[in-house]
Design an enzyme around this catalytic site. Structure first.
Site, PDB file in Angstrom:
ATOM      1  N   ASP A  34     -25.915  11.113  -6.576  1.00  0.00           N
ATOM      2  CA  ASP A  34     -26.171  10.790  -7.681  1.00  0.00           C
ATOM      3  C   ASP A  34     -24.819  10.671  -8.309  1.00  0.00           C
ATOM      4  OD1 ASP A  34     -25.771  13.296  -7.578  1.00  0.00           O
ATOM      5  OD2 ASP A  34     -27.478  14.138  -9.030  1.00  0.00           O
ATOM      6  N   HIS A 236       0.350  -2.158   2.064  1.00  0.00           N
ATOM      7  CA  HIS A 236      -0.815  -1.432   1.448  1.00  0.00           C
ATOM      8  C   HIS A 236      -1.346  -0.060   2.124  1.00  0.00           C
ATOM      9  CE1 HIS A 236      -2.025  -5.327  -0.886  1.00  0.00           C
ATOM     10  NE2 HIS A 236      -1.055  -4.868  -1.173  1.00  0.00           N
ATOM     11  N   ASP A 253       4.699   3.105  -4.515  1.00  0.00           N
ATOM     12  CA  ASP A 253       4.295   1.946  -5.498  1.00  0.00           C
ATOM     13  C   ASP A 253       3.229   2.600  -6.105  1.00  0.00           C
ATOM     14  OD1 ASP A 253       3.301  -0.325  -6.688  1.00  0.00           O
ATOM     15  OD2 ASP A 253       3.273  -1.530  -4.766  1.00  0.00           O
ATOM     16  N   ASP A 264       2.685  -0.723 -12.988  1.00  0.00           N
ATOM     17  CA  ASP A 264       3.079  -1.185 -11.532  1.00  0.00           C
ATOM     18  C   ASP A 264       4.522  -1.058 -11.109  1.00  0.00           C
ATOM     19  OD1 ASP A 264       2.717  -2.141  -8.992  1.00  0.00           O
ATOM     20  OD2 ASP A 264       2.084  -4.030  -9.605  1.00  0.00           O
ATOM     21  N   HIS A 343       5.537 -11.122   1.497  1.00  0.00           N
ATOM     22  CA  HIS A 343       4.609 -11.281   0.293  1.00  0.00           C
ATOM     23  C   HIS A 343       5.244 -11.988  -0.849  1.00  0.00           C
ATOM     24  CE1 HIS A 343       6.937  -7.898  -1.603  1.00  0.00           C
ATOM     25  NE2 HIS A 343       6.771  -7.318  -0.671  1.00  0.00           N
ATOM     26  N   HIS A 347       3.454 -10.695  -9.751  1.00  0.00           N
ATOM     27  CA  HIS A 347       2.268 -11.323 -10.324  1.00  0.00           C
ATOM     28  C   HIS A 347       2.299 -10.811 -11.885  1.00  0.00           C
ATOM     29  CE1 HIS A 347       1.336  -6.854 -10.206  1.00  0.00           C
ATOM     30  NE2 HIS A 347       1.746  -7.040  -8.905  1.00  0.00           N
ATOM     31  N   HIS A 354      -3.157  -6.929 -11.085  1.00  0.00           N
ATOM     32  CA  HIS A 354      -3.020  -8.462 -10.646  1.00  0.00           C
ATOM     33  C   HIS A 354      -3.697  -9.066 -11.652  1.00  0.00           C
ATOM     34  CE1 HIS A 354      -2.314  -6.837  -6.335  1.00  0.00           C
ATOM     35  NE2 HIS A 354      -1.319  -6.754  -7.151  1.00  0.00           N
ATOM     36  N   GLU A 377       9.021  -7.801  -7.674  1.00  0.00           N
ATOM     37  CA  GLU A 377       8.900  -6.799  -6.774  1.00  0.00           C
ATOM     38  C   GLU A 377       9.192  -7.241  -5.171  1.00  0.00           C
ATOM     39  OE1 GLU A 377       4.763  -5.727  -5.630  1.00  0.00           O
ATOM     40  OE2 GLU A 377       4.212  -6.959  -7.462  1.00  0.00           O
ATOM     41  N   TYR A 381      10.998  -5.134   5.058  1.00  0.00           N
ATOM     42  CA  TYR A 381      10.321  -4.409   5.779  1.00  0.00           C
ATOM     43  C   TYR A 381      10.672  -4.458   7.126  1.00  0.00           C
ATOM     44  CZ  TYR A 381       7.860  -4.776   1.421  1.00  0.00           C
ATOM     45  OH  TYR A 381       7.632  -4.835   0.152  1.00  0.00           O
ATOM     46  N   ARG A 398      10.895  -1.439  -1.048  1.00  0.00           N
ATOM     47  CA  ARG A 398      10.489  -2.566  -2.135  1.00  0.00           C
ATOM     48  C   ARG A 398      11.200  -1.564  -3.432  1.00  0.00           C
ATOM     49  NH1 ARG A 398       5.702  -2.938  -0.750  1.00  0.00           N
ATOM     50  NH2 ARG A 398       4.396  -1.517  -2.066  1.00  0.00           N
ATOM     51  N   GLU A 400      10.384  -2.480  -7.479  1.00  0.00           N
ATOM     52  CA  GLU A 400       9.299  -3.121  -8.509  1.00  0.00           C
ATOM     53  C   GLU A 400       9.559  -2.853 -10.198  1.00  0.00           C
ATOM     54  OE1 GLU A 400       5.225  -2.629  -7.468  1.00  0.00           O
ATOM     55  OE2 GLU A 400       4.635  -4.318  -8.554  1.00  0.00           O
TER      56      GLU A 400
HETATM   57  N1  GLY Z   1       0.587  -2.182  -6.478  1.00  0.00           N
HETATM   58  C1  GLY Z   1       0.255  -3.360  -6.071  1.00  0.00           C
HETATM   59  C2  GLY Z   1       1.240  -4.342  -6.237  1.00  0.00           C
HETATM   60  O1  GLY Z   1       2.497  -4.106  -6.259  1.00  0.00           O
HETATM   61  O2  GLY Z   1       0.878  -5.589  -6.483  1.00  0.00           O
HETATM   62 MN    MN Z   2       2.956  -2.184  -7.058  1.00  0.00          MN
HETATM   63 MN    MN Z   3       3.035  -5.284  -8.201  1.00  0.00          MN
END
Ligand code: GLY
Ligand code: MN
Ligand code: MN
Length: 431
Positions: A34, A236, A253, A264, A343, A347, A354, A377, A381, A398, A400
């Protein structure tokens, strides 16, 4: 007083002509037994209302220009358990709707409001359960056809209109995004300060949460990634349960959600406070790529400009490090760079991390306009492989930031999280 939600409803109203728009908030979701997941209103709904209670439905009537909310009634018994409800009268007063009614009146009022309107807008095909309810309301109009009731003849996807509106952030959204960016940056600073070899990744996640929640941002905008050593090469990675070793880089991240708006940020730093030679080499390339990407976020520039600018720098860097052979154009053309950078460069960001918005219009890439917000970002890698010098094995970096397009350039509103090697090492020395 500036009332952003009412202003947005008026702008949407001017686009639906003499049609009617219907928009439900998000459904509640059971987590187990619940217990529910924390309720998160639908982003479009939040954008137009600011109203955060479950089950609500907004109706905009383009003929009368009225905004009408259907919501839970006040219920003293239930409020003892679940907390305060505005009820229709409270919602009307506090959120500025022209009218508000209890959910129990939807079955009668909505078909009446849909009668003789030319076009119905709703998030068509987004939620089967709501589509069925819309069908039911339309059926109730059709059932009165003999009495002269006409159902709408045209249907439109409301999301298409809202996606377009939400691409350009208004003043109050920009203020919230800046605040979300600032709190997110403070979380990263706290995690860098706390980091020591021997800790577990989740202990740094706890630092992020301590700052986010402590500053009123009760939720993360997405699951935080705290990735030590080679875990950073899993894009991820959210297990966050490994021990951090001396000599590891830690990639974090993470961003908070503040009143619906996402931060982000990614930062990568050495657990022991000092970048090694190979870590430094990789880091400097990613930082240069990030700065090149950010510089390309300009009003009027094509959406693809930051990606192109960052890729040039990354590709040159991969050649300089001996990860790839050939020329910049050659490794871009062949796609060989994707072994280490797989990648996109960023975004849109807003109510959704996103965020909504079509990157192409009439088949062409769009250009940036003041009020758009995007992340930049890039990363590298480097998984172990035969063609990779051993010194770089397991390094993942990375960086960002969140960037607002302004009238004459851009504003990096997450800049309070340090990102040059000197700044990071100084912070970690306690300076
Ligand atoms: N944290 C998700 C991205 O950087 O797109
Ligand atoms: Mn991110
Ligand atoms: Mn991002």
């Amino acid at each position: 007083m500036y009332q952003p939600h009412a202003a947005r409803r008026s702008r949407l109203m001017s686009q639906i002509g003499d049609g009617v728009a219907l928009l439900p908030t998000a459904p509640e979701a059971v987590r187990n037994a619940d217990c529910h997941y924390p309720f998160r209103p639908d982003s479009h709904f939040l954008y137009l209302t600011g109203f955060a209670e479950p089950e609500a439905v907004l109706l905009l009537d383009g003929r009368s220009g009225q905004s009408i909310l259907f919501c839970r009634e006040r219920n003293p018994d239930m409020e003892i358990w679940d907390g305060f409800r505005h009820g229709p009268d409270g919602a009307r007063e506090v959120f500025g709707f022209d009218a508000a009614f209890p959910l129990s009146e939807m079955a009668e009022r909505i078909p009446a409001l849909l009668t003789d309107c030319s076009q119905l807008w709703w998030p068509l095909g987004h939620d089967e359960a709501f589509d069925r309810r819309v069908n039911g309301w339309l059926g109730a109009v059709r059932a009165k056809a003999r009495a002269g009731a006409r159902p709408p003849a045209h249907y439109g996807d409301l999301r298409a209109l809202l996606d377009e509106m939400r691409m350009i952030k208004d003043e109050s959204e920009i203020a919230l995004l800046r605040q979300a960016g600032e709190i997110s940056a403070a979380g990263h600073v706290a995690a860098m300060r706390a980091a020591r070899p021997g800790m577990h990744e989740y202990q740094l996640e706890a630092e992020l949460l301590r700052v986010f929640v402590g500053r009123g941002a009760r939720h993360q905008a997405y699951e935080s990634i705290v990735a030590a050593g080679a875990n950073a090469c899993t894009l991820h990675y959210v297990a966050n349960d490994a021990r951090i070793r001396d000599g590891d880089l830690v990639l974090i991240d993470a961003g908070c959600e503040l009143r619906g708006y996402a931060g982000d940020i990614t930062r990568t730093f050495p657990a022991n406070g000092r970048f090694s030679g190979p870590q430094r080499d990789v880091y400097e390339i990613v930082l240069a790529a990030e700065l090149a990407g950010i510089a390309a976020v300009q009003p009027g520039a094509l959406w693809t400009a930051p990606a192109d600018a960052a890729l040039q720098v990354l590709a040159q860097g991969m050649l300089d490090l001996g990860l790839l052979q050939g020329s910049v154009d050659g490794v871009i053309e062949s796609g060989a760079y994707r072994q280490f950078y797989m990648h996109g460069v960023g975004h849109m960001i807003g109510l959704d991390v996103h965020d909504v918005g079509q990157r192409k219009q009439h088949g062409q890439w769009r250009s940036y306009q003041p009020g758009m917000c995007t992340t930049i970002e890039p990363g590298l890698y480097i998984r172990p492989a035969d063609n990779v010098p051993a010194a770089f094995h397991g390094i993942g970096v990375r960086i960002e930031d969140d960037v607002l397009v302004t009238a004459d350039g851009n504003e990096v509103y997450t800049a309070a999280a340090p990102k040059t090697i000197d700044e990071i090492e100084a912070l970690m020395r306690g300076e």
